[in-house]
Scaffold this motif. Structure first.
Motif, PDB file in Angstrom:
ATOM      1  N   VAL A 304      33.068  50.896  36.947  1.00  0.00           N
ATOM      2  CA  VAL A 304      33.360  49.902  35.916  1.00  0.00           C
ATOM      3  C   VAL A 304      33.312  50.637  34.578  1.00  0.00           C
ATOM      4  CG1 VAL A 304      32.635  47.768  34.811  1.00  0.00           C
ATOM      5  CG2 VAL A 304      32.344  48.056  37.290  1.00  0.00           C
ATOM      6  N   ILE A 305      34.404  50.565  33.827  1.00  0.00           N
ATOM      7  CA  ILE A 305      34.538  51.353  32.602  1.00  0.00           C
ATOM      8  C   ILE A 305      34.861  50.441  31.429  1.00  0.00           C
ATOM      9  CG2 ILE A 305      35.864  53.184  31.463  1.00  0.00           C
ATOM     10  CD1 ILE A 305      36.380  54.201  34.420  1.00  0.00           C
ATOM     11  N   GLU A 306      34.149  50.639  30.335  1.00  0.00           N
ATOM     12  CA  GLU A 306      34.409  49.894  29.107  1.00  0.00           C
ATOM     13  C   GLU A 306      34.694  50.888  27.992  1.00  0.00           C
ATOM     14  OE1 GLU A 306      31.694  47.345  26.118  1.00  0.00           O
ATOM     15  OE2 GLU A 306      31.925  46.431  28.113  1.00  0.00           O
ATOM     16  N   ILE A 307      35.804  50.692  27.299  1.00  0.00           N
ATOM     17  CA  ILE A 307      36.217  51.594  26.224  1.00  0.00           C
ATOM     18  C   ILE A 307      36.339  50.804  24.932  1.00  0.00           C
ATOM     19  CG2 ILE A 307      38.102  53.043  25.373  1.00  0.00           C
ATOM     20  CD1 ILE A 307      38.668  53.869  28.223  1.00  0.00           C
ATOM     21  N   LEU A 327      47.617  60.119  39.275  1.00  0.00           N
ATOM     22  CA  LEU A 327      46.467  60.647  40.009  1.00  0.00           C
ATOM     23  C   LEU A 327      46.169  59.838  41.275  1.00  0.00           C
ATOM     24  CD1 LEU A 327      44.100  61.371  36.979  1.00  0.00           C
ATOM     25  CD2 LEU A 327      45.313  63.049  38.374  1.00  0.00           C
ATOM     26  N   ARG A 328      46.989  58.816  41.531  1.00  0.00           N
ATOM     27  CA  ARG A 328      46.851  57.971  42.720  1.00  0.00           C
ATOM     28  C   ARG A 328      45.483  57.291  42.784  1.00  0.00           C
ATOM     29  NH1 ARG A 328      49.792  61.757  47.376  1.00  0.00           N
ATOM     30  NH2 ARG A 328      51.804  61.919  46.297  1.00  0.00           N
ATOM     31  N   LEU A 329      45.067  56.788  41.649  1.00  0.00           N
ATOM     32  CA  LEU A 329      43.821  56.038  41.578  1.00  0.00           C
ATOM     33  C   LEU A 329      44.122  54.545  41.593  1.00  0.00           C
ATOM     34  CD1 LEU A 329      42.106  58.098  38.738  1.00  0.00           C
ATOM     35  CD2 LEU A 329      41.479  58.148  41.152  1.00  0.00           C
ATOM     36  N   GLU A 330      43.207  53.771  42.125  1.00  0.00           N
ATOM     37  CA  GLU A 330      43.342  52.319  42.097  1.00  0.00           C
ATOM     38  C   GLU A 330      42.666  51.793  40.837  1.00  0.00           C
ATOM     39  OE1 GLU A 330      41.766  50.664  45.659  1.00  0.00           O
ATOM     40  OE2 GLU A 330      42.918  51.981  46.981  1.00  0.00           O
ATOM     41  N   GLN A 331      43.289  50.798  40.202  1.00  0.00           N
ATOM     42  CA  GLN A 331      42.722  50.279  38.963  1.00  0.00           C
ATOM     43  C   GLN A 331      42.976  48.783  38.841  1.00  0.00           C
ATOM     44  OE1 GLN A 331      44.693  48.954  36.342  1.00  0.00           O
ATOM     45  NE2 GLN A 331      46.540  49.245  37.588  1.00  0.00           N
ATOM     46  N   ARG A 332      42.137  48.145  38.031  1.00  0.00           N
ATOM     47  CA  ARG A 332      42.312  46.721  37.734  1.00  0.00           C
ATOM     48  C   ARG A 332      41.716  46.444  36.362  1.00  0.00           C
ATOM     49  NH1 ARG A 332      39.168  42.185  38.289  1.00  0.00           N
ATOM     50  NH2 ARG A 332      37.562  43.321  39.462  1.00  0.00           N
ATOM     51  N   VAL A 333      42.568  46.047  35.418  1.00  0.00           N
ATOM     52  CA  VAL A 333      42.103  45.699  34.076  1.00  0.00           C
ATOM     53  C   VAL A 333      41.512  44.296  34.125  1.00  0.00           C
ATOM     54  CG1 VAL A 333      42.761  45.316  31.675  1.00  0.00           C
ATOM     55  CG2 VAL A 333      43.827  47.169  32.984  1.00  0.00           C
ATOM     56  N   SER A 334      40.260  44.152  33.677  1.00  0.00           N
ATOM     57  CA  SER A 334      39.580  42.859  33.786  1.00  0.00           C
ATOM     58  C   SER A 334      39.385  42.160  32.449  1.00  0.00           C
ATOM     59  CB  SER A 334      38.208  43.048  34.452  1.00  0.00           C
ATOM     60  OG  SER A 334      37.411  43.950  33.706  1.00  0.00           O
ATOM     61  N   PHE A 345      37.813  47.778  32.601  1.00  0.00           N
ATOM     62  CA  PHE A 345      38.587  47.852  33.832  1.00  0.00           C
ATOM     63  C   PHE A 345      37.768  48.510  34.934  1.00  0.00           C
ATOM     64  CE2 PHE A 345      39.514  51.456  31.117  1.00  0.00           C
ATOM     65  CZ  PHE A 345      39.348  52.550  31.952  1.00  0.00           C
ATOM     66  N   GLN A 346      38.274  48.365  36.159  1.00  0.00           N
ATOM     67  CA  GLN A 346      37.702  49.057  37.313  1.00  0.00           C
ATOM     68  C   GLN A 346      38.668  50.136  37.756  1.00  0.00           C
ATOM     69  OE1 GLN A 346      35.002  45.695  39.643  1.00  0.00           O
ATOM     70  NE2 GLN A 346      36.672  46.700  40.669  1.00  0.00           N
ATOM     71  N   ILE A 347      38.104  51.230  38.246  1.00  0.00           N
ATOM     72  CA  ILE A 347      38.929  52.324  38.735  1.00  0.00           C
ATOM     73  C   ILE A 347      38.268  52.896  39.982  1.00  0.00           C
ATOM     74  CG2 ILE A 347      37.794  54.006  37.221  1.00  0.00           C
ATOM     75  CD1 ILE A 347      40.478  55.409  36.940  1.00  0.00           C
ATOM     76  N   SER A 348      39.073  53.153  41.011  1.00  0.00           N
ATOM     77  CA  SER A 348      38.540  53.649  42.284  1.00  0.00           C
ATOM     78  C   SER A 348      39.267  54.925  42.683  1.00  0.00           C
ATOM     79  CB  SER A 348      38.724  52.601  43.393  1.00  0.00           C
ATOM     80  OG  SER A 348      38.064  51.397  43.074  1.00  0.00           O
ATOM     81  N   GLY A 349      38.510  55.860  43.235  1.00  0.00           N
ATOM     82  CA  GLY A 349      39.101  57.112  43.692  1.00  0.00           C
ATOM     83  C   GLY A 349      38.064  58.207  43.753  1.00  0.00           C
ATOM     84  N   SER A 350      38.525  59.445  43.820  1.00  0.00           N
ATOM     85  CA  SER A 350      37.591  60.569  43.868  1.00  0.00           C
ATOM     86  C   SER A 350      36.943  60.760  42.502  1.00  0.00           C
ATOM     87  CB  SER A 350      38.319  61.851  44.280  1.00  0.00           C
ATOM     88  OG  SER A 350      39.100  62.351  43.211  1.00  0.00           O
ATOM     89  N   CYS A 373      29.961  53.065  34.588  1.00  0.00           N
ATOM     90  CA  CYS A 373      28.898  52.766  35.550  1.00  0.00           C
ATOM     91  C   CYS A 373      29.513  52.718  36.941  1.00  0.00           C
ATOM     92  CB  CYS A 373      28.238  51.419  35.257  1.00  0.00           C
ATOM     93  SG  CYS A 373      27.510  51.276  33.621  1.00  0.00           S
ATOM     94  N   ARG A 374      28.854  53.346  37.892  1.00  0.00           N
ATOM     95  CA  ARG A 374      29.354  53.260  39.262  1.00  0.00           C
ATOM     96  C   ARG A 374      29.023  51.891  39.822  1.00  0.00           C
ATOM     97  NH1 ARG A 374      27.656  57.783  43.495  1.00  0.00           N
ATOM     98  NH2 ARG A 374      25.791  56.521  43.802  1.00  0.00           N
ATOM     99  N   LYS A 375      30.019  51.249  40.435  1.00  0.00           N
ATOM    100  CA  LYS A 375      29.817  49.916  40.990  1.00  0.00           C
ATOM    101  C   LYS A 375      28.883  50.005  42.181  1.00  0.00           C
ATOM    102  CE  LYS A 375      32.367  45.746  42.242  1.00  0.00           C
ATOM    103  NZ  LYS A 375      33.710  45.153  42.483  1.00  0.00           N
ATOM    104  N   ARG A 376      27.908  49.157  42.174  1.00  0.00           N
ATOM    105  CA  ARG A 376      26.904  49.202  43.225  1.00  0.00           C
ATOM    106  C   ARG A 376      27.431  48.563  44.502  1.00  0.00           C
ATOM    107  NH1 ARG A 376      22.054  47.258  39.159  1.00  0.00           N
ATOM    108  NH2 ARG A 376      22.669  48.677  37.494  1.00  0.00           N
ATOM    109  N   ILE A 377      27.041  49.154  45.607  1.00  0.00           N
ATOM    110  CA  ILE A 377      27.446  48.638  46.915  1.00  0.00           C
ATOM    111  C   ILE A 377      26.367  47.686  47.421  1.00  0.00           C
ATOM    112  CG2 ILE A 377      27.932  49.234  49.311  1.00  0.00           C
ATOM    113  CD1 ILE A 377      28.978  51.908  48.347  1.00  0.00           C
ATOM    114  N   ILE A 378      26.767  46.469  47.708  1.00  0.00           N
ATOM    115  CA  ILE A 378      25.827  45.481  48.248  1.00  0.00           C
ATOM    116  C   ILE A 378      25.972  45.473  49.763  1.00  0.00           C
ATOM    117  CG2 ILE A 378      25.163  43.060  48.293  1.00  0.00           C
ATOM    118  CD1 ILE A 378      26.337  42.791  45.496  1.00  0.00           C
TER     119      ILE A 378
END
Length: 384
Positions: A304-307, A327-334, A345-350, A373-378
């Motif tokens: 989870v990234i805030e700029i 870079l073939r990353l997954e993203q979602r602007v929230s 936004f959220q961004i997923s990848g390596s 912040c790395r999204k926590r896994i529940i």
């Protein structure tokens, strides 16, 4: 992405800051990133902790000014007091013409001409062979100011104001005639860069202008000289120390830097793997100083990234999405806010590709603050 493609996204002088950033992300740390390679790092598993680790790259932030402004001739005095062997050298003002020539003739060519104030490692001209080349090197060193480049370190102006005044020549700021430079005897031999972490030599490479190799078992004299040099400078525990070993196996310190930069650019996979281990050791040491702990290490995750400080949200979003897709990353602007220039936004990848994407944004966009912040896994458990 392969490590060999890194230089397409990160400037050579930003490699150390990038690797600290990447290593923190890799270890699951929360990171606040500000201009000038300034990072505030803590562990999301301890959100109420009052202790965070601040990392800044000397030359690039005001936080490092207390060490960065130290004149190199003052450092030579500290090294001499600690009996650190160095090549013969003397300082002169740019108004001098005869004295530098006399001194170069006295110690013998070739010589190296270096800044007294300025970047670490020093901007320098090597291989000066005669009077004509000496004057040319003096002109180049005088005209060298990072403030004339697009990526000007913020602390450099403070450094200059402390005693190395500027003037203007041909619409460019240059060092004044009162500023000083160093003429140093250039020694022949094998060149090494010793990376000292926590006062101990932890990683050594042998290098020339085009290549480098890791030295598994450096001589004790090389390690001892580097550790003594670091111990002689108050407030410094981590540094890159350049050493030359001559044909008689005598060792001399030629450069000292708070920045743990690679000595040459390289696209070799082993090179980046080895330096990745170096920055891991650096982060472990510095986080240990504040009794911090790492989170779990993962090569892939969601963040989870805030700029803040984005002047044009639509344009920023467009360029960001293009980079993320490349870079073939997954993203979602929230969330976006044009008034405050904020985007979330959220961004997923390596971890590596995420670090590359964010580093590129910091390089190319007018961003004042980035929080990651790395999204926590529940974990879900079944009762049956």
């Amino acid at each position: 992405m392969k490590y060999s493609e890194l230089y397409n996204f990160v400037g050579k002088d930003g490699i150390d800051g990038f690797f600290i950033f990447y290593t923190a992300i890799l270890n699951g740390m929360d990171v606040q990133r500000m201009p000038g390679q300034l990072l505030l790092i803590n562990n999301h598993r301890a959100p109420d902790s009052k202790t965070s680790f601040v990392h800044s790259v000397a030359q690039s932030t005001r936080l490092s000014t207390t060490t960065f402004v130290l004149q190199k001739r003052f450092r030579r005095v500290l090294f001499q007091q600690a009996k650190v062997s160095m090549p013969k050298a003397a300082t002169f003002s740019f108004s001098s013409r005869k004295d530098p020539v006399k001194y170069a003739n006295k110690i013998g060519y070739p010589v190296t001409v270096k800044e007294v104030f300025g970047e670490n490692p020093s901007f320098s001209i090597r291989g000066v062979q005669n009077k004509k080349e000496l004057f040319s090197a003096m002109r180049k060193v005088r005209r060298h100011l990072p403030v004339n480049s697009p990526r000007a370190p913020s602390s450099y102006a403070q450094t200059i104001n402390l005693g190395s005044a500027e003037t203007v020549d041909e619409d460019k700021r240059i060092k004044s005639h009162r500023s000083r430079f160093i003429v140093e005897k250039q020694l022949d031999g094998d060149f090494y860069r010793v990376y000292v972490i926590g006062g101990r030599a932890s990683f050594v490479v042998k290098f020339d202008s085009n290549s480098l190799q890791v030295v598994e078992s450096p001589s004790s004299s090389i390690n001892r000289l580097a550790e003594t040099a670091v111990a002689s400078v108050p407030g410094i525990k981590n540094a890159a120390v350049d050493i030359v070993e001559d044909e008689n196996k005598s060792v001399y310190l030629t450069e000292f830097s708070e920045r743990l930069l690679p000595p040459v650019m390289s696209v070799e996979e082993d090179f980046f793997s080895n330096f990745g281990q170096l920055y891991q050791s650096l982060l472990e040491y510095e986080i240990g100083l504040v009794n911090g702990t790492f989170s779990s290490r993962r090569k892939r995750a969601t963040y989870v990234i805030e700029i803040k400080g984005v002047s044009n949200i639509p344009k920023f979003t467009e360029s960001f999405l293009a980079l993320v897709n490349a870079l073939r990353l997954e993203q979602r602007v929230s969330e976006t806010c044009n008034i405050f220039g904020k985007i979330k936004f959220q961004i997923s990848g390596s971890c590596f590709d995420v670090a590359i994407a964010l580093e590129n944004l910091l390089e190319t966009q007018n961003i004042t603050h980035l929080q990651l912040c790395r999204k926590r896994i529940i974990k879900k458990y079944s009762l049956f």
